[in-house]
Design a protein around this motif. Structure first.
Motif, PDB file in Angstrom:
ATOM      1  N   UNK A 142     -38.156   9.386 -68.486  1.00 16.18           N
ATOM      2  CA  UNK A 142     -38.427   7.978 -68.249  1.00 16.18           C
ATOM      3  C   UNK A 142     -37.203   7.149 -67.925  1.00 16.18           C
ATOM      4  N   UNK A 143     -36.091   7.806 -67.631  1.00 16.68           N
ATOM      5  CA  UNK A 143     -34.847   7.099 -67.296  1.00 16.68           C
ATOM      6  C   UNK A 143     -34.823   6.839 -65.788  1.00 16.68           C
ATOM      7  N   UNK A 144     -35.561   5.825 -65.366  1.00 16.81           N
ATOM      8  CA  UNK A 144     -35.753   5.576 -63.941  1.00 16.81           C
ATOM      9  C   UNK A 144     -34.438   5.238 -63.250  1.00 16.81           C
ATOM     10  N   UNK A 145     -33.598   4.442 -63.893  1.00 16.23           N
ATOM     11  CA  UNK A 145     -32.352   4.034 -63.254  1.00 16.23           C
ATOM     12  C   UNK A 145     -31.467   5.232 -62.946  1.00 16.23           C
ATOM     13  N   UNK A 146     -31.366   6.178 -63.873  1.00 13.31           N
ATOM     14  CA  UNK A 146     -30.586   7.389 -63.606  1.00 13.31           C
ATOM     15  C   UNK A 146     -31.260   8.237 -62.544  1.00 13.31           C
ATOM     16  N   UNK A 147     -32.589   8.307 -62.591  1.00 12.07           N
ATOM     17  CA  UNK A 147     -33.313   9.065 -61.581  1.00 12.07           C
ATOM     18  C   UNK A 147     -33.061   8.525 -60.190  1.00 12.07           C
ATOM     19  N   UNK A 148     -33.084   7.207 -60.051  1.00  9.83           N
ATOM     20  CA  UNK A 148     -32.832   6.585 -58.754  1.00  9.83           C
ATOM     21  C   UNK A 148     -31.386   6.789 -58.319  1.00  9.83           C
ATOM     22  N   UNK A 149     -30.455   6.664 -59.284  1.00  8.90           N
ATOM     23  CA  UNK A 149     -29.049   6.866 -58.943  1.00  8.90           C
ATOM     24  C   UNK A 149     -28.813   8.289 -58.447  1.00  8.90           C
ATOM     25  N   UNK A 150     -29.452   9.264 -59.088  1.00  5.88           N
ATOM     26  CA  UNK A 150     -29.279  10.662 -58.691  1.00  5.88           C
ATOM     27  C   UNK A 150     -29.829  10.930 -57.301  1.00  5.88           C
ATOM     28  N   UNK A 151     -30.828  10.158 -56.890  1.00  8.26           N
ATOM     29  CA  UNK A 151     -31.382  10.333 -55.546  1.00  8.26           C
ATOM     30  C   UNK A 151     -30.378   9.987 -54.463  1.00  8.26           C
ATOM     31  N   UNK A 152     -29.281   9.359 -54.835  1.00  3.43           N
ATOM     32  CA  UNK A 152     -28.213   9.119 -53.876  1.00  3.43           C
ATOM     33  C   UNK A 152     -27.697  10.394 -53.247  1.00  3.43           C
ATOM     34  N   UNK A 153     -27.894  11.524 -53.926  1.00  6.93           N
ATOM     35  CA  UNK A 153     -27.473  12.820 -53.368  1.00  6.93           C
ATOM     36  C   UNK A 153     -28.216  13.160 -52.085  1.00  6.93           C
ATOM     37  N   UNK A 154     -29.291  12.435 -51.794  1.00  2.01           N
ATOM     38  CA  UNK A 154     -30.007  12.666 -50.533  1.00  2.01           C
ATOM     39  C   UNK A 154     -29.219  12.136 -49.342  1.00  2.01           C
ATOM     40  N   UNK A 155     -28.228  11.286 -49.601  1.00  2.00           N
ATOM     41  CA  UNK A 155     -27.462  10.671 -48.530  1.00  2.00           C
ATOM     42  C   UNK A 155     -26.108  11.365 -48.358  1.00  2.00           C
ATOM     43  N   UNK A 156     -25.451  11.050 -47.268  1.00  6.09           N
ATOM     44  CA  UNK A 156     -24.169  11.676 -46.956  1.00  6.09           C
ATOM     45  C   UNK A 156     -23.038  11.032 -47.752  1.00  6.09           C
ATOM     46  N   UNK A 157     -21.935  11.750 -47.947  1.00  4.54           N
ATOM     47  CA  UNK A 157     -20.767  11.138 -48.597  1.00  4.54           C
ATOM     48  C   UNK A 157     -20.286   9.900 -47.865  1.00  4.54           C
ATOM     49  N   UNK A 158     -20.354   9.937 -46.542  1.00  2.00           N
ATOM     50  CA  UNK A 158     -19.884   8.790 -45.758  1.00  2.00           C
ATOM     51  C   UNK A 158     -20.682   7.535 -46.091  1.00  2.00           C
ATOM     52  N   UNK A 159     -22.019   7.670 -46.178  1.00  2.00           N
ATOM     53  CA  UNK A 159     -22.842   6.506 -46.487  1.00  2.00           C
ATOM     54  C   UNK A 159     -22.673   6.089 -47.942  1.00  2.00           C
ATOM     55  N   UNK A 160     -22.677   7.060 -48.853  1.00  2.00           N
ATOM     56  CA  UNK A 160     -22.544   6.748 -50.273  1.00  2.00           C
ATOM     57  C   UNK A 160     -21.242   6.017 -50.576  1.00  2.00           C
ATOM     58  N   UNK A 184     -44.812   8.920 -63.862  1.00  2.00           N
ATOM     59  CA  UNK A 184     -45.571  10.128 -64.209  1.00  2.00           C
ATOM     60  C   UNK A 184     -45.945  10.907 -62.946  1.00  2.00           C
ATOM     61  N   UNK A 185     -46.309  10.177 -61.895  1.00  2.00           N
ATOM     62  CA  UNK A 185     -46.659  10.833 -60.636  1.00  2.00           C
ATOM     63  C   UNK A 185     -45.449  11.531 -60.025  1.00  2.00           C
ATOM     64  N   UNK A 186     -44.289  10.892 -60.087  1.00  2.00           N
ATOM     65  CA  UNK A 186     -43.074  11.511 -59.547  1.00  2.00           C
ATOM     66  C   UNK A 186     -42.776  12.821 -60.263  1.00  2.00           C
ATOM     67  N   UNK A 187     -42.986  12.874 -61.567  1.00  2.00           N
ATOM     68  CA  UNK A 187     -42.798  14.134 -62.300  1.00  2.00           C
ATOM     69  C   UNK A 187     -43.731  15.207 -61.739  1.00  2.00           C
ATOM     70  N   UNK A 188     -44.966  14.834 -61.466  1.00  2.00           N
ATOM     71  CA  UNK A 188     -45.905  15.786 -60.858  1.00  2.00           C
ATOM     72  C   UNK A 188     -45.427  16.228 -59.480  1.00  2.00           C
ATOM     73  N   UNK A 189     -44.835  15.304 -58.729  1.00  2.00           N
ATOM     74  CA  UNK A 189     -44.313  15.673 -57.414  1.00  2.00           C
ATOM     75  C   UNK A 189     -43.155  16.662 -57.544  1.00  2.00           C
ATOM     76  N   UNK A 190     -42.251  16.406 -58.500  1.00  2.00           N
ATOM     77  CA  UNK A 190     -41.161  17.376 -58.706  1.00  2.00           C
ATOM     78  C   UNK A 190     -41.731  18.749 -59.085  1.00  2.00           C
ATOM     79  N   UNK A 191     -42.761  18.762 -59.915  1.00  2.00           N
ATOM     80  CA  UNK A 191     -43.363  20.045 -60.293  1.00  2.00           C
ATOM     81  C   UNK A 191     -43.966  20.743 -59.075  1.00  2.00           C
ATOM     82  N   UNK A 192     -44.532  19.961 -58.153  1.00  2.00           N
ATOM     83  CA  UNK A 192     -45.065  20.547 -56.918  1.00  2.00           C
ATOM     84  C   UNK A 192     -43.941  21.136 -56.075  1.00  2.00           C
ATOM     85  N   UNK A 193     -42.817  20.436 -56.000  1.00  2.00           N
ATOM     86  CA  UNK A 193     -41.643  20.970 -55.299  1.00  2.00           C
ATOM     87  C   UNK A 193     -41.213  22.299 -55.909  1.00  2.00           C
TER      88      UNK A 193
END
Length: 278
Positions: A142-160, A184-193
């Motif tokens: 349930x740590x949404x802020x950390x989850x969102x911050x970690x999604x930064x890995x989807x971007x390039x070093x140049x943009x980050x 809760x849905x996002x957790x299900x999506x990760x499980x699908x991945x």
């Protein structure tokens, strides 16, 4: 607009472009809201009837009954086509969306005129499994802020590392999951991945396919994209290199991305969308 689909739920579906043109169905990735297609959808709609939608439980889309898997989301994708009155479409899936596209073409090949699989894989390898476990953990706690911050890995070093990135994220933040039900849905999506595995079935696909990956992609590394292209007979492969060749290459290098996708789609026969929804 919210559309009731045949799987028994209501999904937020958006159409753009001329319905007299062939259709392109855009399938979102993990956590993604359809508005994140942005300039990509706009570029495609100059030539195609573009359909995008939010997966169950994301944004205004309802979370229906039953488990979320890449196969169940493929059933939803076909139901979206039915709801807007389209019998067959080009399909562009990003990340989780590319896995859903794989399951869609395997289950209902007549619905898919061609596929663009962006940031894809046949099944997780050990390297990817480590990354997915780390990225999914904050959502599970349930740590949404950390989850969102970690999604930064989807971007390039140049943009980050650019001074523009904080403002960009501030603008994009409202489009990401925020509520308890969405988390809760996002957790299900990760499980699908994590559970996805089509490695032994991809060789049966005979639909024209373009696989797109990025040299800097940490989530779906280029060797995994290459593996998908090798497994699907006749598939084309484009690996972007250099700055911006991240998991989000289609957002960071939109014009170059469209320069690959549009000629590929144009070379594939497809029916125009029907006028009335089915």
């Amino acid at each position: 607009m919210l559309l009731q689909i045949s799987t028994g739920t209501r999904l937020d579906v958006v159409e753009s472009g001329d319905r007299s043109n062939p259709s392109v169905l855009l399938i979102c990735g993990t956590t993604q809201h359809h508005l994140l297609w942005g300039a990509l959808a706009a570029g495609l709609s100059d030539h195609y009837h573009v359909i995008s939608y939010n997966h169950q439980g994301i944004g205004d889309s309802a979370r229906g009954a039953g488990p979320l898997t890449t196969a169940s989301m493929a059933v939803d994708a076909a139901a979206v086509l039915d709801a807007v009155g389209v019998s067959s479409a080009h399909v562009l899936g990003w990340s989780l969306g590319s896995l859903v596209a794989q399951e869609l073409v395997l289950a209902q090949p007549d619905r898919v005129a061609s596929m663009v699989l962006w940031g894809t894989y046949p099944a997780l390898d050990a390297y990817q499994a480590c990354g997915m476990a780390a990225l999914s953990h904050p959502w599970r706690t349930g740590d949404v802020q950390t989850g969102l911050a970690a999604l930064g890995l989807a971007f390039s070093p140049e943009l980050l590392n650019s001074p523009e990135f904080p403002l960009l994220m501030q603008q994009m933040l409202p489009l990401f999951p925020q509520t308890e039900s969405e988390v809760r849905t996002v957790v299900e999506q990760w499980d699908a991945d994590l559970a996805h595995n089509t490695a032994d079935r991809l060789p049966s696909i005979d639909t024209p396919t373009l696989v797109i990956g990025g040299e800097q992609d940490l989530l779906t590394p280029p060797w995994q994209c290459r593996k998908v292209a090798e497994l699907i007979p006749g598939a084309q492969l484009k690996i972007f290199t250099g700055p911006g060749s991240s998991h989000a290459v289609g957002l960071e290098r939109t014009e170059e991305f469209l320069a690959e996708v549009l000629p590929f789609l144009a070379a594939q026969p497809a029916q125009a969308a029907s006028i009335a929804a089915g």
